[in-house]
Design a protein around this motif. Sequence first.
Motif: not given
Lengths: 135, 392
Positions: B88-97, B122-126
Amino acid sequence: MEAVSTRKIRVLVAKLGLDAHDRGAKVVARAYRDAGFEVIYTGLYQRPEAVAAAAIQEDVDVVAISSLAGAHGVLIPQLIQLLREQGADDILILAGGIIPEDEVPALLEAGVSRVFGPGSDLDEIIEYTKVNVKR
Amino acid sequence: MTVQQRAAELFARLAAGDRRALARGITWVENGAEEATALMRLAYPRTGRAHVVGITGPPGAGKSTLVDRLAMELRSRGQTVAIVAVDPTSPFSGGAILGDRIRMQRTLTDPGVFMRSLAARGHLGGLSPATGEVVGLLDAFGFDVILVETVGAGQSEVEIMALAHTTCVVVIPGMGDEIQAIKAGILEIGDVFACNKADREGAERTVSEIEMMLDLGHMGKPGINRWPVEPGGAPPKAAGAGAGAGAGVGDALRRLDRTGHHSAEELAGAAGHMTHAAAHVAARHGTANPGDVSWRPPVLKTVAKDGQGVSALADRLAEHLAFLKETGRWEARREQDAALRVQALVSEWVARATLARARAAGDYERLVRQVAERQLDPYSAADEILKNHWGR
């Protein structure tokens, strides 16, 4: 017709060798994430070969190595050498953790752009990364 | 160099087996770089060969560990493997781990394995927006199998079904009634089920609950990888436990094509490998329409951390591929995918070009303002933009 470009800075946060302390690495990874970067975290006990392979497959802009166990003087230059051999010489290399002052020049000489010691400001690390990404 | 030249140069390196070029190409398509479309054009003729396997399931089910083990198993069978893991991408920062590599230590330096982590952005289908293109590049590079691990999925992250030829749903013991809760979600899309962490208490129960769910045949209409649900009855167990039907069913059906109607017994006799149930289905439908042959998803127990059940899982995945090819579904799927891809690009490009022209003419801003102020409804605004700016 071209797609709309959405560039993200990708960072590989790595731990090399027999170094079990990854709290610092996790804090830095989290700070990068919160700055909007995409962070690939490899976990502990990585060989330079594995980190180089990961950096290339993930096509990262930055490799940030956290070292707290003293093997950085050998393993970081090895990693940089492996990256160069595989043509990945446009990756920004950063180091951090417990690295004695007198060992810093050798790391810079080997190709590390900057060494961040204990107590480094996270915002400064992020700012430095943004400014110095090579592509 | 022009965009076209840069794309051609990178593609030549990629086609010659340069992994760094492959990695850079993936970055281009992920970022929507200006070279991406030219690169995908060059790569497309070389795609369509890999077996794309989706691995999905709830967070913590052991998907990454299972993928790592599965990659090892496939390597031991002489196949090359690409892994795409979405986090997942963080919905807040747009970053990801992106942490899936932590579980994939066994194959990291194997030249027959390539692994790429993708952020969902930000894409939601998995999956992530560019997963399809990334898979295309890996396919063009020549990997035999591409394992696509979704983000930890809940009930509706079912996009993987459209991307993968074979979808493996990973569940764990102790989900208990939660199986009931999610049975209308991702459990519908499995071609193969793996009950991972099967050394834990409750594995038998979880397996039997899934088996029961499959036998209830609540899955609705048969999809491209599905089996026909008989009215008022259980779905036929054609390829059930052994799933050995894959190799023989197609042959048997081709023979039936020529010979017309037969009794179930005759049909079963006509094809040595064909299971009775598959023959029954063929006979019942009276024709040799390949769509009538069934695949009953097998349910396996695995313990990914020490590799138990992984060889059997690899067998089932290969059998499902054989099933798709034997029954004509592989070909049907190619046509369906091609149509969907063309449609999606036309929609996307028409929308983008039309809006760009409307913006340049100042109409877009004007109409949007009118809609916001309730002087105009959005339907009329869209209509006006299309009337004035769509087309050449």
